[in-house]
Scaffold this active site. Sequence first.
Site, PDB file in Angstrom:
ATOM      1  N   GLU A 182       0.866  -1.181   0.000  1.00  0.00           N
ATOM      2  CA  GLU A 182       0.000   0.000   0.000  1.00  0.00           C
ATOM      3  C   GLU A 182       0.898   1.225   0.000  1.00  0.00           C
ATOM      4  O   GLU A 182       1.922   1.244   0.699  1.00  0.00           O
ATOM      5  CB  GLU A 182      -0.904   0.004   1.241  1.00  0.00           C
ATOM      6  CG  GLU A 182      -1.750   1.257   1.403  1.00  0.00           C
ATOM      7  CD  GLU A 182      -2.603   1.224   2.670  1.00  0.00           C
ATOM      8  OE1 GLU A 182      -3.062   0.128   3.051  1.00  0.00           O
ATOM      9  OE2 GLU A 182      -2.797   2.291   3.286  1.00  0.00           O
TER      10      GLU A 182
ATOM     11  N   GLU B 249      -2.278  11.162   3.928  1.00  0.00           N
ATOM     12  CA  GLU B 249      -3.305  10.821   4.905  1.00  0.00           C
ATOM     13  C   GLU B 249      -3.340  11.917   5.972  1.00  0.00           C
ATOM     14  O   GLU B 249      -2.314  12.515   6.299  1.00  0.00           O
ATOM     15  CB  GLU B 249      -3.020   9.479   5.573  1.00  0.00           C
ATOM     16  CG  GLU B 249      -3.452   8.279   4.774  1.00  0.00           C
ATOM     17  CD  GLU B 249      -3.373   7.001   5.578  1.00  0.00           C
ATOM     18  OE1 GLU B 249      -4.430   6.456   5.953  1.00  0.00           O
ATOM     19  OE2 GLU B 249      -2.237   6.556   5.835  1.00  0.00           O
TER      20      GLU B 249
END
Length: 273
Positions: free
Chosen positions: A149, A154
């Site tokens: 990933e 974020e």
Amino acid sequence: MFITSCGSKSDDPGPLAPAPRPQAPTDKNWTFESTPIWADEFDYSGAPDPAKWGYDTGGHGWGNNELQHYTDSPANASVTDGLLTITARKESTQDRDYSSARLVTKGKGDFLYGRFEIRAKLPTGRGTWPAIWMLPTDWAYGDWPKSGEIDIMEHVGYDQNKVHVTVHTEAYNHGKGTQKGNSKVIPTASSEFHNYRVDWTPYAIRGYIDNSQVFEFINDGKGFATWPFDKRFHLLLNIAVGGNWGGAQGVDPTVFPQAMQVDYVRVYKMNDL
């Protein structure tokens, strides 16, 4: 009479040579094309371009105990005035108390290496968890986190303005507390647009905010447990609500609706040397 043996010493291959150990690649200082090979400038109105974007939908928690139900509704993802707006709302949707959207390029934009640049303005408020990220298209090495990933951006609303760039692999992931990443405080993360970028080559994944490098993860050559990033990945844009990280300090229902606005998404091909 002479008898010869098929298994004479001269035919004995001897012990097998050990398999060569994986070698860490060298940095060839790859460059990237100046014109995107895939892009959405959001210079239209209505639903996100179906030739470029699909939807992940549902409300099963998404592996993180998230509280939203992802929909394909224009109320949660729409394009107007040159911007994509993804909106998380406090509203009963299916079996959840919140709705949101999770856009994906899988099957419409799948990439191996390249420069990925997204210009965005982030939501705010306790319980919001926006992300600009990448997942494997083919899951060649197995389920998460084995196939990897890449988190280009974020942010969790209870830690306002702290923006994170992270990668996850079988050896390095948040389930073990070993994920590799870095963060930077961007004082205007939710009031102004900023550029979030990853340059992905066979040697390293490097993360940038406003063209300033904040993260580097180097391929150690030890195989997919540490570097599964030699297969195709696709892009995702979403706002989660609550969850293991986003909801670590609870969710303030009064802050909703909250939106992430995206000015553009651009992907540049890595030049082969």
